[in-house]
Design an enzyme around this catalytic site. Structure first.
Site, mmCIF file in Angstrom:
data_model
loop_
_atom_site.group_PDB
_atom_site.id
_atom_site.type_symbol
_atom_site.label_atom_id
_atom_site.label_comp_id
_atom_site.label_asym_id
_atom_site.label_seq_id
_atom_site.Cartn_x
_atom_site.Cartn_y
_atom_site.Cartn_z
ATOM 1 N N ASP A 109 0.823 -1.211 0.000
ATOM 2 C CA ASP A 109 0.000 0.000 0.000
ATOM 3 C C ASP A 109 0.858 1.262 0.000
ATOM 4 O O ASP A 109 0.405 2.327 -0.412
ATOM 5 C CB ASP A 109 -0.905 0.035 1.241
ATOM 6 C CG ASP A 109 -1.811 -1.180 1.328
ATOM 7 O OD1 ASP A 109 -1.853 -1.953 0.354
ATOM 8 O OD2 ASP A 109 -2.463 -1.352 2.363
ATOM 9 N N ASP A 164 -2.513 5.735 -2.765
ATOM 10 C CA ASP A 164 -1.889 4.581 -2.118
ATOM 11 C C ASP A 164 -1.234 3.769 -3.234
ATOM 12 O O ASP A 164 -1.819 3.621 -4.330
ATOM 13 C CB ASP A 164 -2.941 3.700 -1.429
ATOM 14 C CG ASP A 164 -3.369 4.223 -0.056
ATOM 15 O OD1 ASP A 164 -2.977 5.351 0.312
ATOM 16 O OD2 ASP A 164 -4.109 3.491 0.637
ATOM 17 N N HIS A 215 -7.621 0.000 -3.510
ATOM 18 C CA HIS A 215 -6.540 -0.891 -3.935
ATOM 19 C C HIS A 215 -7.030 -1.825 -5.044
ATOM 20 O O HIS A 215 -8.062 -2.481 -4.918
ATOM 21 C CB HIS A 215 -5.951 -1.671 -2.765
ATOM 22 C CG HIS A 215 -5.499 -0.747 -1.660
ATOM 23 N ND1 HIS A 215 -5.281 -1.173 -0.372
ATOM 24 C CD2 HIS A 215 -5.236 0.593 -1.660
ATOM 25 C CE1 HIS A 215 -4.900 -0.135 0.365
ATOM 26 N NE2 HIS A 215 -4.865 0.944 -0.392
ATOM 27 N N ASP A 258 -5.691 -4.546 -6.239
ATOM 28 C CA ASP A 258 -5.240 -5.937 -6.288
ATOM 29 C C ASP A 258 -6.235 -6.960 -5.744
ATOM 30 O O ASP A 258 -5.867 -8.116 -5.474
ATOM 31 C CB ASP A 258 -3.847 -6.095 -5.646
ATOM 32 C CG ASP A 258 -3.743 -5.464 -4.276
ATOM 33 O OD1 ASP A 258 -4.751 -4.915 -3.788
ATOM 34 O OD2 ASP A 258 -2.649 -5.505 -3.681
ATOM 35 N N CYS A 268 -0.952 -7.837 -0.981
ATOM 36 C CA CYS A 268 -0.886 -6.648 -0.110
ATOM 37 C C CYS A 268 0.285 -6.726 0.869
ATOM 38 O O CYS A 268 0.903 -5.704 1.179
ATOM 39 C CB CYS A 268 -2.155 -6.532 0.723
ATOM 40 S SG CYS A 268 -3.663 -6.356 -0.221
HETATM 41 N N1 ABU Z 1 -6.399 -3.913 0.547
HETATM 42 C C1 ABU Z 1 -7.148 -4.536 -0.459
HETATM 43 C C2 ABU Z 1 -8.632 -4.485 -0.173
HETATM 44 C C3 ABU Z 1 -9.457 -4.535 -1.400
HETATM 45 C C4 ABU Z 1 -10.856 -5.052 -1.195
HETATM 46 O O1 ABU Z 1 -11.344 -5.048 -0.073
HETATM 47 O O2 ABU Z 1 -11.519 -5.471 -2.147
#
Ligand code: ABU
Length: 388
Positions: free
Chosen positions: A112, A198, A249, A251, A357
């Protein structure tokens, strides 16, 4: 004079991995409520009990560290060099000229905060107060790269104020219909006045960089990335997933695994038209299966969605690390020709993420490839080009 081997070199998410950082749960605290974040307990009633604050219990930290250490052992057994950050005190209240917060969070998710783009390490601005100083846990490492790799470039993105005025508080109160009505406007809990991103909203495809506009990355942040990276020869592509009403995020939404293949989230399609860059260049977008947990079944303090299932880590274009319970995804990866390495990681989820992550790759084999020769990219301005 010949240059020593680059210590910092990573152009995409899949080339053979040589060196990586894996987070640690030491000193972790519960994430406090703040203008950019409203943590809630994972209960079927939506979490009416208050979310705890302060340090996490030692046994919870120990469980997460065991799973993080397990990932380290797997990576080392694959010949990867692994580094760990040093967790500072996170439990004391934090006060800057613009905000205060009762405690910081943790240093489990370097993804992040830090990103490697070729020979450059960028420290992201961050978007939440409790994570403002998270970069400090990685500074010793960054200094060692700085001191030992003369070709390495180190960039610290401008820190935003994180003052109240940086956030839009009514965002949290919008009813679902309002979110649906606004789903194409990409307005979330951060305003556009300051540069905010981020690092985990960025996905790397050689000389092309894909950046999600989200609750943690605004248009000013994407503009900063374009102005910084275009003169170095990168093309920066903003992307949007309008059905994700709380995007944070990329990913768990859009995960490239090898040239020509991106895993996609069936509940979060790309904004119409944005898929063209990939399709016109012969890429396949493959939806992942439903995760094995519903959102309500995620660990009690976990703030991420069930789609942590697809937050996988590539060791190479043929080897992928996947959470051990996610059998349907493992089967898909197997069918797609990957060797899958399942590891237990659920006890790490409440620290902000899963396998992608919790890692930050600093060195992968490979160079700056152009995977998108067919494109109508328009740079912001012409500048000196540093890549071939
Ligand atoms: N830190 C990734 C969280 C993404 C999501 O909750 O879909």
């Amino acid at each position: 004079m010949s240059r020593p081997t680059n210590l910092v070199n990573s152009w995409n998410e899949w080339d053979p991995l040589r060196e990586i950082v894996v987070g640690v749960a030491d000193n972790a605290c519960f994430e406090p409520a703040e203008p950019g974040h409203r943590p809630q307990l994972r209960t079927p009633d939506g979490g009416s009990a208050p979310f705890p604050t302060g340090p996490k219990p030692a046994e919870m930290i120990e469980r997460a560290n065991e799973q993080l250490d397990g990932l380290v052992r797997l990576l080392e057994s694959q010949g990867v060099t692994v580094h760990r950050p040093v967790a500072p005190d996170l439990a004391s209240p934090l006060r800057t000229p613009d905000f205060q917060v009762e405690n910081q969070y943790c240093v489990v998710c370097p993804r992040d905060v830090m990103i490697t783009l070729g020979n450059e390490i960028i420290e992201a601005t961050m978007s939440r107060r409790a994570r403002y100083f998270e970069y400090q846990a990685y500074r010793k490492l960054v200094y060692s790269y700085w001191n030992n790799d003369p070709g390495m470039v180190w960039t610290v993105a401008p820190k935003p104020s994180m003052a109240d005025s940086m956030y839009r508080q009514d965002f949290w109160e919008w009813p679902l219909e309002e979110r649906h009505r606004r789903m194409h406007s990409s307005e979330f809990c951060v305003t556009q006045d300051e540069v905010i991103f981020d690092a985990a909203d960025i996905s790397r495809f050689g000389r092309d960089i894909v950046v999600q506009e989200s609750m943690t990355t605004n248009r000013s942040g994407i503009h900063w990335l374009k102005r910084h990276l275009e003169p170095r020869g990168f093309r920066v592509h903003p992307v949007h997933f309008p059905l994700d009403f709380f995007p944070s995020h990329i990913d768990c939404t859009f995960v490239p695994l090898r040239p020509g293949l991106v895993l996609t989230n069936p509940e979060r399609p790309l904004r119409e038209g944005e898929e063209q860059l990939f399709l016109r260049n012969g890429w396949e977008l493959v939806d992942v299966p439903q995760p094995t947990s519903t959102n309500d079944e995620m660990p009690r303090y976990c703030q991420s969605s069930k789609w942590l299932s697809m937050n996988v880590l590539s060791i190479s274009p043929t080897k992928v690390v996947c959470e051990e319970r996610e059998k349907p995804l493992q089967d898909l990866l197997d069918k797609l020709g990957f060797e899958v390495f399942p590891v237990p990681f659920r006890d790490v989820f409440e620290y902000g993420g899963s396998l992608h992550c919790a890692t930050w790759d600093v060195n992968r084999e490979g160079t700056a490839e152009d995977y998108f020769p067919v494109n109508d990219y328009r740079p912001l301005a012409e500048g000196p080009r540093m890549l071939g």
